[in-house]
Design a protein around this motif. Structure first.
Motif, PDB file in Angstrom:
ATOM      1  N   ILE A  38      13.105   4.061   4.142  1.00  0.00           N
ATOM      2  CA  ILE A  38      12.672   3.678   5.491  1.00  0.00           C
ATOM      3  C   ILE A  38      11.327   2.958   5.423  1.00  0.00           C
ATOM      4  O   ILE A  38      11.137   1.886   6.012  1.00  0.00           O
ATOM      5  N   THR A  39      10.386   3.555   4.696  1.00  0.00           N
ATOM      6  CA  THR A  39       9.088   2.901   4.526  1.00  0.00           C
ATOM      7  C   THR A  39       9.262   1.557   3.830  1.00  0.00           C
ATOM      8  O   THR A  39       8.615   0.566   4.189  1.00  0.00           O
ATOM      9  N   GLY A  40      10.138   1.524   2.826  1.00  0.00           N
ATOM     10  CA  GLY A  40      10.382   0.282   2.095  1.00  0.00           C
ATOM     11  C   GLY A  40      10.929  -0.809   2.992  1.00  0.00           C
ATOM     12  O   GLY A  40      10.526  -1.976   2.892  1.00  0.00           O
ATOM     13  N   ARG A  41      11.838  -0.452   3.904  1.00  0.00           N
ATOM     14  CA  ARG A  41      12.444  -1.471   4.757  1.00  0.00           C
ATOM     15  C   ARG A  41      11.497  -1.945   5.851  1.00  0.00           C
ATOM     16  O   ARG A  41      11.479  -3.136   6.190  1.00  0.00           O
ATOM     17  N   LEU A  42      10.712  -1.038   6.388  1.00  0.00           N
ATOM     18  CA  LEU A  42       9.722  -1.451   7.386  1.00  0.00           C
ATOM     19  C   LEU A  42       8.692  -2.404   6.780  1.00  0.00           C
ATOM     20  O   LEU A  42       8.370  -3.446   7.367  1.00  0.00           O
ATOM     21  N   THR A  43       8.195  -2.061   5.608  1.00  0.00           N
ATOM     22  CA  THR A  43       7.194  -2.930   4.973  1.00  0.00           C
ATOM     23  C   THR A  43       7.838  -4.190   4.404  1.00  0.00           C
ATOM     24  O   THR A  43       7.173  -5.228   4.295  1.00  0.00           O
ATOM     25  N   ALA A  44       9.132  -4.116   4.043  1.00  0.00           N
ATOM     26  CA  ALA A  44       9.823  -5.327   3.588  1.00  0.00           C
ATOM     27  C   ALA A  44       9.911  -6.342   4.719  1.00  0.00           C
ATOM     28  O   ALA A  44       9.775  -7.557   4.494  1.00  0.00           O
ATOM     29  N   LEU A  45      10.120  -5.859   5.939  1.00  0.00           N
ATOM     30  CA  LEU A  45      10.162  -6.775   7.085  1.00  0.00           C
ATOM     31  C   LEU A  45       8.798  -7.412   7.336  1.00  0.00           C
ATOM     32  O   LEU A  45       8.714  -8.551   7.811  1.00  0.00           O
TER      33      LEU A  45
ATOM     34  N   VAL B 207       0.803  -1.218   0.000  1.00  0.00           N
ATOM     35  CA  VAL B 207       0.000   0.000   0.000  1.00  0.00           C
ATOM     36  C   VAL B 207       0.840   1.273   0.000  1.00  0.00           C
ATOM     37  O   VAL B 207       0.506   2.258  -0.666  1.00  0.00           O
ATOM     38  N   ALA B 208       1.937   1.293   0.752  1.00  0.00           N
ATOM     39  CA  ALA B 208       2.730   2.521   0.881  1.00  0.00           C
ATOM     40  C   ALA B 208       3.332   2.976  -0.445  1.00  0.00           C
ATOM     41  O   ALA B 208       3.625   4.164  -0.630  1.00  0.00           O
TER      42      ALA B 208
END
Length: 563
Positions: free
Chosen positions: A197-204, A170-171
């Motif tokens: 940052i958003t990419g890494r949080l949602t990647a986790l 979604v982000a």
């Protein structure tokens, strides 16, 4: 008639906690009426909107005429583009049903694997991610939920899977718009300060969501028998997100993630096969709640029983290949600009004196009729072309549209009233009052930063809107707590703004808009309360995980994850 000027305040009651508590009343009203009291969504939505108007007028001092004007503005926006996009997405799908290609599509899926859990992950997680990247606005939930029913999943189970899968992409959905607006509203000149940052949080999250999906599909047996495939899909999707979100191609993050996950997954199936696929095929069709799942929600239409040839496979995939091509072309900068140039913008009556908290003209002073630059017109084009390719008459094609438009009458009321609620809460200062309360957490704030994105997306139904609402606040809090922190000011600002965008993705699945879209897609109008009760727990779990990650990334423990 004198123009009523209104500038919202965020602490009208003198104590931020009290102002926030009162501001939360409409949100609480929605959760109670929809979840606890099990009201139909088309009743819970208007009631919660009326509650928001009452709070806006009595506690936040908004003139009644202004509250009603912004409510009508929100209701209209709920109809167009949101309902329009939902209608056209369902129209495209129902054309395949009416043409008799529905069964071919189902049989085509089983050429990839005979295990419906494998197909469920590919459809909901990977293909749904691609649809989110290209279209957004609820279209992925509508399309993938219907496709899951096509391969044998029960209606409610299909809705839960589609909503849960529609989180991690979604982000960066709608060609990166949410994270772009997060960076812009947060005061960053370069979106690459926030997007990694958003990419890494949602990647986790990609390391968790596929396993949750397997559990929803088939319980413990689904996890035990399908975890290697879930791991491969999740890791591939996450790695692609991690890498691409930190490059100038950040807006294509989900495209790369979705395509790469499908390619790697199909290759993995050449060397590994799950056990228990045949037994799982029987279990996934068992109704979760027979009292709600009455009757057959989808009619497969005319089926020929002919052999599944290459030509029939290609014809079954036509609408989805067209979606990829049409939306891919529409995302090209020159085409996107040309479509946007057709937007019609005009001042909204009664809102000429509406200001934002800073005293600037509020964005809702005007309304933009984006008739060609939103996904609805593209999905309508795909529906018509698909029907013509399937040799359906124009009357038959538009007959499918009219039939489904009638089915959406309650969804129109629900989504219109929910967007009206979001407009009233935002324009009166209620939403920011909630945000400022959480911002008072001080040094512990990074641990609650994603909650604002979650609240914003729950209320508005849009991660983009949540970022517009709260990114400036997140950036300001980062500037306050950054100097004495482990990260420093700029990195703290970026972390909080990025966390806001990430938090919004797990609020999407419980947004009343998303619930209505899912209920409509599975053919069970009024099932929103049942879906909410069964999925809200997962939303809380994922939100808690994001809060923990965000907090630890502000400390030496996980700060090394930051770019």
């Amino acid at each position: 008639m004198l123009l009523e000027v209104f500038q919202p305040v965020t602490n009208p009651l003198g104590a931020q906690w009290l102002s926030a508590l009162v501001a939360a009343v409409p949100v609480i009203a929605m959760l109670i009426t929809l979840g606890a009291l099990r009201w139909k969504a088309h009743l819970a939505g208007p009631f919660s909107w009326a509650t928001a108007v009452l709070v806006a007028v009595t506690a936040f001092g908004m003139p009644l005429t202004t509250a009603l004007a912004t409510s009508v503005h929100g209701f209209v926006y709920g109809l167009f583009p949101i309902i329009w996009i939902l209608l056209t997405a369902i129209w495209m799908y129902e054309v395949t049903v009416a043409s008799g290609r529905f069964d071919d599509l189902r049989r085509t899926f089983f050429l990839i694997s005979d295990d419906p859990r494998v197909l469920g992950l590919l459809i909901a997680f990977s293909f749904g991610g691609l649809l989110e990247a290209l279209a957004g606005f609820g279209a992925p939930v509508a399309i993938t939920a219907a496709m899951l029913i096509a391969i044998g999943f029960s209606p409610l189970r299909s809705a839960l899977i589609a909503l849960l899968a529609n989180t991690v992409p979604v982000a960066f959905g709608a060609v990166g718009l949410p994270v772009l607006m997060a960076a812009k509203t947060g005061g960053f000149d370069d979106v690459l300060a926030v997007s990694p940052i958003t990419g890494r949080l949602t990647a986790l999250l990609c390391l968790v969501v596929p396993f949750l999906l397997l559990a929803v599909m088939d319980g413990k047996r689904g996890l035990r028998e399908g975890w290697p495939f879930g791991l491969v899909v999740g890791v591939t999707f996450g790695i692609a997100k991690w890498i691409v979100s930190a490059t100038p191609l950040y807006n294509l993050t989900e495209v790369f993630a979705a395509v790469s996950s499908v390619i790697v997954a199909i290759a993995f199936l050449k060397v590994w096969h799950p056990r228990g696929g045949a037994e799982a095929a029987e279990r996934i069709g068992i109704k979760i709640d027979p009292s709600v799942e009455k009757g057959a929600p989808v009619d497969a239409g005319r089926t020929s029983g002919e052999a599944l040839t290459g030509g029939r496979i290609m014809m079954a995939l036509v609408p989805y290949l067209l979606v990829i091509v049409v939306f891919g072309v529409a995302a090209l900068p020159p085409v996107k600009a040309a479509l946007a140039s057709t937007d019609v913008k005009f001042a909204w009556p009664g809102l000429g004196g509406l200001l934002d908290v800073a005293g600037n003209p509020a964005v809702h002073q005007s309304y933009t009729l984006a008739w060609a630059s939103t996904p609805g017109i593209l999905l309508a084009f795909v529906a018509i072309v698909t029907g013509l390719i399937y040799r359906m008459g124009i009357g038959e094609i538009f007959g499918v549209l009219w039939t489904n438009a009638k089915k959406l009458r309650f969804a129109m009321l629900t989504i219109g009233s929910v967007v009206a609620l979001a407009y009233v809460m935002g324009d009166s200062g209620q939403t920011l009052a909630l945000g400022l309360f959480f911002a008072g957490a001080g040094a512990l704030y990074p641990y609650v930063a994603p909650v604002l994105g979650w609240i914003g997306t729950y209320v508005t139904g849009s991660d983009t809107s949540a970022n517009i609402l709260f990114s400036s606040l997140q950036s300001g809090v980062g500037a306050e707590i950054g100097p004495g922190s482990h990260l420093g000011t700029e990195s703290m600002r970026a972390l909080l703004v990025g966390s806001n965008a990430a938090g919004g993705v797990v609020g999407k699945m419980i947004s009343p808009q998303s619930l209505t879209i899912a209920a409509t897609a599975i053919g069970i109008a009024g099932a929103e309360s049942t879906i909410l009760r069964r999925i809200i727990g997962w939303s809380f779990v994922l939100l808690a995980l994001l809060c923990l990650l965000s907090g630890l990334m502000s400390t030496p423990v996980l700060s090394w994850l930051l770019p």
